[in-house]
Design a protein around this motif. Structure first.
Motif: not given
Length: 335
Positions: A48-60
């Protein structure tokens, strides 16, 4: 009878034994087993700590474009709220995973868990609203284009957010009171209401999506396939594959607490899948929007506009000049 405590252990009570003795023995034994079995499994949290920042950036990026760079319409309001739900879900998931890695479980962990369910419920609600509105626009186009209220999208999103907050905050309050009172009555009622609401949303999402598919591919009067419909259908499909198992496992953990391995193994895996679902949504938008697009006009803003394009431009690329004219007119209308 057994019940779940907020620390992840299970408290067993019997009417023939003193409650203090039962609490002292069972909680200690269960916590030892829980820590020795589940405490060593940190792989899902690290993923989760690896994947979530990618999704966080995309949704931002989606939030920035829809919130400040593009004019809002009926569908963009829904997509904006869905991106907000995914962004907040991933933010809480990152914090929860960090606290799990450093082995720091406090009352804040319980609050984070409840907030994660809030944003998950809100995301499912908004996705169901998107699919339902698109279904209405296909089945009853005259009513949709002539009699649909102007601000219906914003009102529906506000109501769905409020309902998700009320239900899950009520769940948090009942769970905190359960630690001291051990009264399962209200806890079961609240969990039943939330589970029923999730089931209703799932049925609405499934039926509306199926109706869209039937009308587009099996009906005698087929609707033209647009980028917007492709975006919605792929987003729904990804949620059903990756996001739905998290809701099912949450229901099973809440109601089948003797099956502790559900919490230890299956639930963390479904949380990773739900994280993938929230991270995939921006990728879907930008992939559909950039599919067969002229490279000289490949900006993020235009790509997102094309992903939400509700005109029949997908699958008709024989006339490149007509397609280019359509893109220019669309970009001018949305600027």
């Amino acid at each position: 009878m057994e019940q779940s405590s907020t620390s992840g252990g299970f408290v067993s009570q019997d009417s023939t034994t003193p409650s203090q003795w039962t609490e002292a023995t069972t909680v200690n034994e269960t916590d030892k087993w829980f820590n020795s079995t589940c405490g060593t499994t940190l792989v899902p949290e690290l993923v989760n700590l690896i994947i979530a920042p990618v999704g966080l950036t995309g949704n931002a990026v989606v939030l920035w474009l829809l919130g400040f760079q593009m004019h809002k319409n009926a569908i963009s309001v829904y997509i904006l709220n869905l991106a907000v739900a995914d962004f907040l879900f991933l933010s809480c998931l990152i914090l929860s995973s960090m606290m799990a890695v450093i082995d720091n479980f406090t009352l804040f962990s319980v609050i984070l868990s409840t907030m994660t369910i809030i944003f998950y419920t809100a995301g499912l609600s908004i996705l169901s609203a998107i699919s339902t509105e698109r279904c209405l626009s296909v089945l009853w186009p005259i009513w949709y284009h002539c009699h649909r209220p102007r601000h219906m999208s914003a009102v529906i999103c506000a109501l769905l957010w409020a309902l998700s907050l009320i239900l899950n905050i009520l769940e948090l309050c009942v769970s905190l009171l359960l630690v001291t009172s051990y009264d399962l009555h209200w806890w079961k009622i609240v969990d039943f209401i939330i589970a029923s609401w999730l089931f209703i949303l799932l049925m609405i999402l499934s039926v509306s999506s199926l109706a869209l598919l039937v009308r587009m591919f099996c009906s005698s009067r087929r609707m033209p396939l647009t980028r917007l419909y492709v975006t919605i259908l792929i987003t729904v499909l990804v949620f059903l594959i990756c996001g739905l198992p998290f809701g099912i496992s949450w229901f099973l953990v809440s109601w089948l607490t003797p099956v502790l391995f559900l919490f230890c193994y299956i639930h963390p895996v479904t949380l990773v899948l739900c994280c993938i679902s929230s991270c995939t949504n921006p990728i879907i938008y930008f992939f559909i929007g950039s599919f067969r697009q002229q490279r000289q006009r490949r900006t993020l803003k235009l790509i997102l506009q094309r992903a939400l394009q509700d005109s029949p431009a997908v699958g008709n690329y024989g006339d490149s000049n007509s397609q280019r004219t359509l893109e220019i007119l669309e970009s001018r209308m949305l600027e």
